[in-house]
Motif scaffolding. Structure first.
Motif, PDB file in Angstrom:
ATOM      1  N   CYS A   1       8.045 -16.886 -24.906  1.00  0.00           N
ATOM      2  CA  CYS A   1       7.566 -16.321 -23.651  1.00  0.00           C
ATOM      3  C   CYS A   1       7.072 -14.907 -23.914  1.00  0.00           C
ATOM      4  CB  CYS A   1       8.702 -16.312 -22.647  1.00  0.00           C
ATOM      5  SG  CYS A   1       8.254 -15.447 -21.159  1.00  0.00           S
ATOM      6  N   LYS A   2       5.847 -14.621 -23.515  1.00  0.00           N
ATOM      7  CA  LYS A   2       5.309 -13.266 -23.662  1.00  0.00           C
ATOM      8  C   LYS A   2       4.974 -12.718 -22.280  1.00  0.00           C
ATOM      9  CE  LYS A   2       1.864 -10.497 -25.987  1.00  0.00           C
ATOM     10  NZ  LYS A   2       0.806 -10.449 -26.978  1.00  0.00           N
ATOM     11  N   ALA A   3       5.649 -11.633 -21.929  1.00  0.00           N
ATOM     12  CA  ALA A   3       5.441 -11.031 -20.611  1.00  0.00           C
ATOM     13  C   ALA A   3       4.888  -9.626 -20.800  1.00  0.00           C
ATOM     14  CB  ALA A   3       6.757 -10.980 -19.853  1.00  0.00           C
ATOM     15  N   VAL A   4       4.111  -9.183 -19.814  1.00  0.00           N
ATOM     16  CA  VAL A   4       3.514  -7.850 -19.887  1.00  0.00           C
ATOM     17  C   VAL A   4       3.932  -7.057 -18.662  1.00  0.00           C
ATOM     18  CG1 VAL A   4       1.324  -6.585 -19.981  1.00  0.00           C
ATOM     19  CG2 VAL A   4       1.547  -8.753 -21.191  1.00  0.00           C
ATOM     20  N   LYS A   5       4.241  -5.771 -18.869  1.00  0.00           N
ATOM     21  CA  LYS A   5       4.639  -4.913 -17.750  1.00  0.00           C
ATOM     22  C   LYS A   5       3.407  -4.473 -16.977  1.00  0.00           C
ATOM     23  CE  LYS A   5       6.938  -0.560 -16.625  1.00  0.00           C
ATOM     24  NZ  LYS A   5       7.967   0.417 -16.989  1.00  0.00           N
TER      25      LYS A   5
END
Ligand SMILES: C[S@@+](CC[C@H](N)C(=O)[O-])C[C@H]1O[C@@H](n2cnc3c(N)ncnc32)[C@H](O)[C@@H]1O
Length: 210
Positions: free
Chosen positions: A206-210
């Motif tokens: 899972c790759k999340a971005v702020k």
């Protein structure tokens, strides 16, 4: 979300300690090598990055994949893992570009916006307070900072994890559950992908971005 137990006396995989913990951490670098590669591919660490790994264990990932970053930092709640990670990365620790701290994922001892990238590799399923931990990671990341979470065992992999949940006190997340948790922690975008890895039919990245 299916839940496991989280007793005071944590199993070695959840908090490696002593000789057994060190042997286990040593073995993990082989068992998790596919997971490290997939996480590194998603992170795309560069020389300007200030990188945080939560649940860093023996510090192998930092040593192999974050050596070229401007700064790398590892956090683990096991004192023995913090010591082992420090030994493995002693050159960078001595030069002041790497540090290791003992602590819990749900209370990070850094200022807002301290990091450009963060990862949680084979650890998120152990965290007793994942929602607060994600809020903490969001806080310490700078705007546009990225977070990669890898879950070798997850609720989407088609395996029966009843025994694992009981034995290791893990929680099993589906991609949709994780995405919802990330969004409520403030992340604007979370991409979930799956790949095969050693003894892992459907590794979740899972790759999340702020
Ligand atoms: C299965 S090991 C994985 C270690 C390392 N990421 C690797 O892949 O080699 C899980 C690690 O997460 C750490 N950990 C588990 N729960 C944690 C928490 N709530 N806060 C900080 N560290 C935690 C454990 O002490 C352990 O070192």
């Amino acid at each position: 979300m299916s839940t496991g137990t989280h007793s005071k006396e944590l199993p070695q995989a959840a908090k490696p300690s002593g000789l057994k913990g060190m042997v286990l951490a040593y073995l993990m670098r082989w068992v998790h090598r596919g997971e490290y590669n997939a996480a590194a591919e998603a992170l795309q660490l560069g020389r300007n990055d200030r990188f945080l790994e939560i649940g860093c264990g023996s510090g192998f990932f930092l040593w192999k994949y974050a050596a070229g970053t401007a700064r790398s930092t590892g956090l683990d709640h096991s004192a023995d893992m913090v010591a082992m990670a420090g030994r493995r990365n002693h050159r960078r620790v001595q030069s002041g570009t790497t540090e290791f701290r003992q602590g819990d994922a749900s209370s990070l001892p850094w200022l807002d916006g301290s990091f450009t990238a963060a990862a949680a590799i084979a650890t998120f399923m152990f965290w007793p307070d994942p929602s607060n931990a994600l809020k903490e990671v969001h806080r310490v990341l700078q705007q546009d900072g990225r977070l990669v979470i890898s879950l070798g065992w997850n609720a989407d992999d088609g395996m029966d994890h009843t025994g694992h949940a009981q034995k290791y006190g893990i929680k099993l997340y589906s991609g949709e559950e994780l995405r919802a948790m990330l969004e409520s922690a403030g992340f604007s975008h979370a991409a979930i992908t799956y790949t095969r890895s050693f003894m892992t039919p459907r590794l979740m990245i899972c790759k999340a971005v702020k």
